[in-house]
Scaffold this active site. Sequence first.
Site, PDB file in Angstrom:
ATOM      1  N   GLY A 194       0.799  -1.215   0.000  1.00 27.66           N
ATOM      2  CA  GLY A 194       0.000   0.000   0.000  1.00 27.66           C
ATOM      3  C   GLY A 194       0.830   1.263   0.000  1.00 27.66           C
ATOM      4  N   SER A 195       0.408   2.199   0.824  1.00 29.55           N
ATOM      5  CA  SER A 195       0.903   3.574   0.727  1.00 29.55           C
ATOM      6  C   SER A 195       2.416   3.718   0.759  1.00 29.55           C
ATOM      7  CB  SER A 195       0.319   4.394   1.870  1.00 29.55           C
ATOM      8  OG  SER A 195       0.825   5.711   1.782  1.00 29.55           O
ATOM      9  N   SER A 196       2.905   4.563  -0.165  1.00 30.37           N
ATOM     10  CA  SER A 196       4.315   4.907  -0.208  1.00 30.37           C
ATOM     11  C   SER A 196       4.696   5.787   0.981  1.00 30.37           C
ATOM     12  CB  SER A 196       4.612   5.635  -1.516  1.00 30.37           C
ATOM     13  OG  SER A 196       3.788   6.782  -1.640  1.00 30.37           O
TER      14      SER A 196
END
Lengths: 139, 385
Positions: free
Chosen positions: A63-65
């Site tokens: 998921g999120s960077s």
Amino acid sequence: MIAGTNCRKIVGGHATGAALITNERINFLSMINQENGIVEDNQHELFGSPVKNTVLIFPGSIGSSVGAYSIFSLKMNLCAPAAIICMGKADIVTASGCAISNIPLVDKLDNTSFIVIKPGMQVNVDADQSLVSIRSPTV
Amino acid sequence: MELTREEENMLRGESGESLSTAYRILLAIGEATDAEKLVPVQWAHISGANYNTIGDSGMNFLEGFSKNAHVKIRTTVNPVGFDRNKLGNIPDSFISKQMDIMRSYEMLGAVPSFTCIPYEIFDIPNNGSPVSFGESSAAIFANSILGLFSNRESGLSSLASAITGKTPYSNLQIESFRHAKVAIKTDFDLTSELDYGLLGFFVGNSVEDNCVAFSEGKENISLVNAKALSAGMGTSGSCGMFTKVDGTQQEIISCGKEELLGIKEQLNTADAGDLIVLGSPQLGLNELKLFTKLIQGKKLKKRCIIFCARAIHDQAKQLGVTDQIERAGGEFMCDSCACLTPLITRADFDSVVTNSVKAAYYLNKSNKLGVSLKDLKNIVKEYAD
């Protein structure tokens, strides 16, 4: 010390903590409360567990960077894992988050070592020596 | 990973602390991804600009980092927490901390684009150009649709690329990693952008490789659906590219209607919404035009917030598109995005309706709202007349 295994150093340093083990990947932005380090995603198998001062053993992040900043936030809020071990290969989010947080990070342990390390065991990660060892055989 | 003598010197701090930190980050991700060296990139797109996501520690880090560093390449930045021109009820403390982060990026010399769809705003470099994109949906879109070469960089590694002009030569930077070993087989027609978002979420859950193949290639997929697919994949997994099935895939994973329904059930946490939320990723001109067509002659029955890049908004305004949407009751929020927005909280809303799988995930997990997932056509059908 009763058992040790070689690993690959990604971020240097050494630390000891209780093993927190999961086969599920982690989205550091959405799944862990950054104020207290508790896994707050009720669909994750570590739901309710604190990551603080543990040796987190997990497959990698998803998921999120921005998860890299979340690892840094955990560290600044004094509730980050003491060290992280990635099963298989470390990923970019985990590696970059650990790099600025000075959290020792290793990967590529021998497959068999996961049979030896059980949840709650005191595990020592010496990234500089590329060595992971178990300090206490019992939980 | 081998560093050049110059890179070693910068790692040791000879050119200041920020460059040393940047090389420490690049070295760690280079080691993790088995890179042999660093290579130049032409464009960095940085994630980690919303105060709600990076918090005080991120804000303080960036403030220190930006004091003695400057970008070396074109650098664009992800959305922040609010629209600079519509501060509304946002607490003063949030505003000042958010402004602090924005100032740090400007000090670094980044373009204050505050968008997660830089590919719809800026000129695209030539096919095959190496870039460093932090925003997951943008990295996947860039690899799959634009032919750019980007790893799924992190907020910190894209920042490191911005001031060094480099990234490790590994994974999706290398041609041979850009071929899928796994193919996804669907036995039904994907009928809306929501279906593509759900498929993306399924793929992120089930494929850990760098690249995955679909029966539909980039020639056949619409921009809207490609964005939804990229955002879904980015939310649930680590896979960074999709390509077209070419017969060389060794493993086939079936995704039937029931798999998508299962994911929808997991993400759909409310039957209806008090608020319509559009834009994660931010809407582009195509999507705004499509929305205009759908709501022509209608009025929205619920508040509707449309997250949009300022550059796209200004373009749409000139074309009269924003006027039409505002007449129907839509509100624009520029510079920001539906993910972890401070604009939509439990204090004001119990539930929202959206067509974005990414928004549904973060609005539920991080903002703790109920989310009703519907495709755009059905949102208009149910929430406008």
